[in-house]
Design a protein around this motif. Structure first.
Motif, PDB file in Angstrom:
ATOM      1  N   GLY A  95       0.793  -1.224   0.000  1.00 48.50           N
ATOM      2  CA  GLY A  95       0.000   0.000   0.000  1.00 48.50           C
ATOM      3  C   GLY A  95       0.820   1.266   0.000  1.00 48.50           C
ATOM      4  N   LEU A  96       0.199   2.335   0.467  1.00 46.13           N
ATOM      5  CA  LEU A  96       0.836   3.657   0.409  1.00 46.13           C
ATOM      6  C   LEU A  96       2.059   3.734   1.312  1.00 46.13           C
ATOM      7  CD1 LEU A  96      -2.354   5.924   0.439  1.00 46.13           C
ATOM      8  CD2 LEU A  96      -0.841   5.454  -1.511  1.00 46.13           C
ATOM      9  N   LYS A  97       1.981   3.100   2.486  1.00 47.53           N
ATOM     10  CA  LYS A  97       3.132   3.052   3.393  1.00 47.53           C
ATOM     11  C   LYS A  97       3.283   1.609   3.867  1.00 47.53           C
ATOM     12  CE  LYS A  97       5.387   5.093   7.414  1.00 47.53           C
ATOM     13  NZ  LYS A  97       5.271   6.007   8.576  1.00 47.53           N
ATOM     14  N   GLY A  98       3.961   0.832   3.044  1.00 47.14           N
ATOM     15  CA  GLY A  98       4.190  -0.560   3.376  1.00 47.14           C
ATOM     16  C   GLY A  98       5.389  -0.725   4.284  1.00 47.14           C
ATOM     17  N   PHE A  99       5.796  -1.965   4.459  1.00 45.41           N
ATOM     18  CA  PHE A  99       6.901  -2.266   5.373  1.00 45.41           C
ATOM     19  C   PHE A  99       8.223  -1.673   4.904  1.00 45.41           C
ATOM     20  CE2 PHE A  99       4.856  -6.460   7.094  1.00 45.41           C
ATOM     21  CZ  PHE A  99       3.781  -5.722   7.562  1.00 45.41           C
ATOM     22  N   ASP A 100       8.299  -1.316   3.626  1.00 51.00           N
ATOM     23  CA  ASP A 100       9.517  -0.712   3.080  1.00 51.00           C
ATOM     24  C   ASP A 100       9.745   0.707   3.583  1.00 51.00           C
ATOM     25  OD1 ASP A 100       7.106  -0.242   1.353  1.00 51.00           O
ATOM     26  OD2 ASP A 100       8.474   1.150   0.354  1.00 51.00           O
ATOM     27  N   GLN A 101       8.732   1.330   4.191  1.00 55.08           N
ATOM     28  CA  GLN A 101       8.832   2.731   4.608  1.00 55.08           C
ATOM     29  C   GLN A 101       8.741   2.927   6.110  1.00 55.08           C
ATOM     30  OE1 GLN A 101       6.414   5.508   2.127  1.00 55.08           O
ATOM     31  NE2 GLN A 101       5.890   3.657   0.992  1.00 55.08           N
ATOM     32  N   VAL A 102       8.814   1.846   6.887  1.00 53.71           N
ATOM     33  CA  VAL A 102       8.735   1.983   8.344  1.00 53.71           C
ATOM     34  C   VAL A 102      10.106   1.732   8.956  1.00 53.71           C
ATOM     35  CG1 VAL A 102       6.313   1.291   8.323  1.00 53.71           C
ATOM     36  CG2 VAL A 102       8.075  -0.440   8.725  1.00 53.71           C
ATOM     37  N   VAL A 103      10.291   2.237  10.167  1.00 50.56           N
ATOM     38  CA  VAL A 103      11.530   2.009  10.905  1.00 50.56           C
ATOM     39  C   VAL A 103      11.334   0.770  11.773  1.00 50.56           C
ATOM     40  CG1 VAL A 103      13.160   2.952  12.571  1.00 50.56           C
ATOM     41  CG2 VAL A 103      12.098   4.465  10.879  1.00 50.56           C
ATOM     42  N   TRP A 104      12.103  -0.255  11.499  1.00 51.99           N
ATOM     43  CA  TRP A 104      12.026  -1.513  12.222  1.00 51.99           C
ATOM     44  C   TRP A 104      12.891  -1.452  13.487  1.00 51.99           C
ATOM     45  CZ3 TRP A 104      10.243  -6.435   9.795  1.00 51.99           C
ATOM     46  CH2 TRP A 104       9.610  -6.226   8.567  1.00 51.99           C
ATOM     47  N   GLU A 105      12.515  -2.213  14.475  1.00 45.49           N
ATOM     48  CA  GLU A 105      13.346  -2.380  15.671  1.00 45.49           C
ATOM     49  C   GLU A 105      14.427  -3.406  15.340  1.00 45.49           C
ATOM     50  OE1 GLU A 105      12.985  -4.611  19.962  1.00 45.49           O
ATOM     51  OE2 GLU A 105      11.185  -3.657  19.124  1.00 45.49           O
ATOM     52  N   ALA A 106      15.671  -3.030  15.512  1.00 42.17           N
ATOM     53  CA  ALA A 106      16.784  -3.894  15.108  1.00 42.17           C
ATOM     54  C   ALA A 106      17.587  -4.356  16.312  1.00 42.17           C
ATOM     55  CB  ALA A 106      17.692  -3.162  14.125  1.00 42.17           C
ATOM     56  N   LYS A 107      18.078  -5.598  16.229  1.00 44.47           N
ATOM     57  CA  LYS A 107      18.880  -6.162  17.295  1.00 44.47           C
ATOM     58  C   LYS A 107      19.919  -7.090  16.694  1.00 44.47           C
ATOM     59  CE  LYS A 107      18.382  -8.824  21.607  1.00 44.47           C
ATOM     60  NZ  LYS A 107      17.418  -9.562  22.471  1.00 44.47           N
ATOM     61  N   GLN A 108      21.170  -6.933  17.114  1.00 41.89           N
ATOM     62  CA  GLN A 108      22.239  -7.814  16.670  1.00 41.89           C
ATOM     63  C   GLN A 108      22.355  -8.984  17.642  1.00 41.89           C
ATOM     64  OE1 GLN A 108      25.001  -4.360  16.515  1.00 41.89           O
ATOM     65  NE2 GLN A 108      25.597  -5.129  14.503  1.00 41.89           N
ATOM     66  N   VAL A 109      22.259 -10.206  17.123  1.00 44.33           N
ATOM     67  CA  VAL A 109      22.278 -11.397  17.971  1.00 44.33           C
ATOM     68  C   VAL A 109      23.220 -12.423  17.360  1.00 44.33           C
ATOM     69  CG1 VAL A 109      19.918 -11.013  18.778  1.00 44.33           C
ATOM     70  CG2 VAL A 109      20.308 -12.448  16.774  1.00 44.33           C
ATOM     71  N   LYS A 110      23.540 -13.460  18.138  1.00 46.14           N
ATOM     72  CA  LYS A 110      24.306 -14.612  17.653  1.00 46.14           C
ATOM     73  C   LYS A 110      23.343 -15.762  17.398  1.00 46.14           C
ATOM     74  CE  LYS A 110      28.794 -13.468  17.954  1.00 46.14           C
ATOM     75  NZ  LYS A 110      29.761 -13.629  16.846  1.00 46.14           N
ATOM     76  N   ARG A 111      23.503 -16.422  16.268  1.00 45.07           N
ATOM     77  CA  ARG A 111      22.700 -17.598  15.968  1.00 45.07           C
ATOM     78  C   ARG A 111      23.616 -18.655  15.380  1.00 45.07           C
ATOM     79  NH1 ARG A 111      17.311 -16.506  12.870  1.00 45.07           N
ATOM     80  NH2 ARG A 111      16.710 -15.865  14.972  1.00 45.07           N
ATOM     81  N   ASN A 112      23.700 -19.793  16.037  1.00 45.92           N
ATOM     82  CA  ASN A 112      24.591 -20.883  15.611  1.00 45.92           C
ATOM     83  C   ASN A 112      26.020 -20.394  15.442  1.00 45.92           C
ATOM     84  OD1 ASN A 112      22.374 -22.691  15.500  1.00 45.92           O
ATOM     85  ND2 ASN A 112      21.897 -21.995  13.418  1.00 45.92           N
ATOM     86  N   GLY A 113      26.434 -19.500  16.348  1.00 45.91           N
ATOM     87  CA  GLY A 113      27.799 -18.991  16.351  1.00 45.91           C
ATOM     88  C   GLY A 113      28.080 -17.889  15.361  1.00 45.91           C
ATOM     89  N   ALA A 114      27.083 -17.519  14.540  1.00 49.55           N
ATOM     90  CA  ALA A 114      27.280 -16.476  13.532  1.00 49.55           C
ATOM     91  C   ALA A 114      26.479 -15.226  13.903  1.00 49.55           C
ATOM     92  CB  ALA A 114      26.836 -16.978  12.164  1.00 49.55           C
TER      93      ALA A 114
END
Length: 363
Positions: free
Chosen positions: A119-138
């Motif tokens: 739509g007019l303001k899809g997920f491409d235009q929102v600010v997401w909450e971001a977090k850096q994590v480890k998964r399987n050592g990466a």
């Protein structure tokens, strides 16, 4: 493996939200830079046959490029996660459990209105909450967004998590999950534009494409699937064996006319559940090869037909027509209105899960 560096400022939205740029690396030198604005892959550096790293995705050096009037006017969705429903929904409406939901008609191919990419303001235009994590050592970058009930006309509070990581064999892995408190259509995808010669380095017509799909979903002049699953054999949509993107893109074919080139969904020949090879692209001058693996039933191949040179990218070069291609893993377009297609309805108590990997090599 050393941890990825701390995020860097990428800009500020027009309503004052600070946006960050995050970096992922692997031991081979592959690097991805991703912003939490639109969960957008800004840069993706992969080696050529000589080991030289080049950025192979289209995008901008700062947030300003993604929020500029020129970009918003054409909105090619460079590198973003699109949703709540990627691709088109006919008449910008669907009926679910006896109720009709009206969406924004933000796209009118063939003068026929539809809703495109959320739509007019899809997920491409929102600010997401971001977090850096480890998964399987990466290192893994986890993005979260809550799409509230009624946003862009969709029912239900949808909680979305998109995780990005780099695999040891030079894959960009994207894992999606979502839950809802009310039945709603969900069809998330990554809208990256690739040029394996390097972004800003000419067109993509010489790239050699193979698609693991013996059928595609033809469209009407509004680019909405007709409901047919048409065999590709022998025609310009047949990529079961490798063909250059430019070889048949100008063929006299009604479907190519509707899309001004390739802008269609292919039905993948899945033989099992789980990650399956969907597409392979090779670029002969650099030697780069990209393989796309996905759990999804379809893939949209778009040849950048509507790029027009008005947008200037990271290398300072304009992006003319067909300077990047998209391979968007997905369910079929307009699925909420086409019950014969695989369902895109997420129900309360269930979890939406899908994974796509873009794996790079060179020879």
């Amino acid at each position: 493996m050393a941890s990825s560096p701390a995020p860097r400022p990428f800009g500020t939205t027009k309503d004052g939200a600070a946006v960050q740029l995050y970096t992922l690396t692997n031991r081979n030198g592959m690097k991805a830079e991703i912003t939490n604005y639109g969960a957008t892959v800004v840069r993706l550096l992969v080696p050529d046959r000589a080991g030289k790293l080049d950025d192979v995705v289209l995008g901008f050096p700062s947030l300003d490029g993604y929020t500029s009037d020129a970009f918003r006017k054409s909105n090619p969705y460079f590198g973003a996660i699109v949703g709540r429903f990627g691709n088109r929904i006919a008449h910008a409406a669907f009926t679910l459990q006896g109720k009709t939901y009206q969406l924004a008609a933000n796209n009118t191919p063939g003068d026929l209105p539809c809703s495109l990419h959320g739509g007019l303001k899809g997920f491409d235009q929102v600010v997401w909450e971001a977090k850096q994590v480890k998964r399987n050592g990466a290192d893994c970058l986890q993005m979260r967004y809550v799409s509230k009930s009624g946003e862009e006309g969709y029912p239900g509070n949808l909680r979305v998590t998109v995780s990005f990581s780099l695999t040891p064999d030079n894959g960009l892995k994207i894992h999606y999950s979502a839950t809802t408190d009310q039945a709603t259509p969900v069809n998330l995808t990554h809208h990256g534009y690739f040029n394996l010669k390097g972004e800003g380095n000419g067109d993509i017509l010489g790239h050699q494409l193979t698609l693991q799909a013996s059928r595609f979903t033809p469209v009407d002049k509004g680019l909405i699937p007709t409901g047919e699953l048409r065999p590709v054999k022998g025609g310009p949509f047949d990529f079961l064996a490798a063909h250059t993107i430019g070889e048949r893109i100008l063929a006299q074919d009604e479907q190519l006319g509707f899309g001004q080139g390739y802008d269609h969904n292919w039905v993948l020949d899945r033989k099992k559940r789980g990650l399956t090879l969907a597409a392979t692209v090779e670029e002969p001058t650099s030697g780069r090869r990209m393989e796309v693996f996905t759990t999804e039933p379809g893939i949209q191949f778009y040849a950048g037909n509507f790029l027009d040179g008005t947008l200037v990218g990271k290398a300072g070069q304009a992006y003319p027509r067909r300077s990047g291609f998209c391979l968007e893993t997905q369910h079929y377009p307009d699925s909420p209105n086409q019950p014969q297609f695989p369902s895109t309805i997420l129900w309360p108590g269930r979890v939406y899960r899908t994974t796509t990997v873009y794996r790079f090599s060179a020879k």
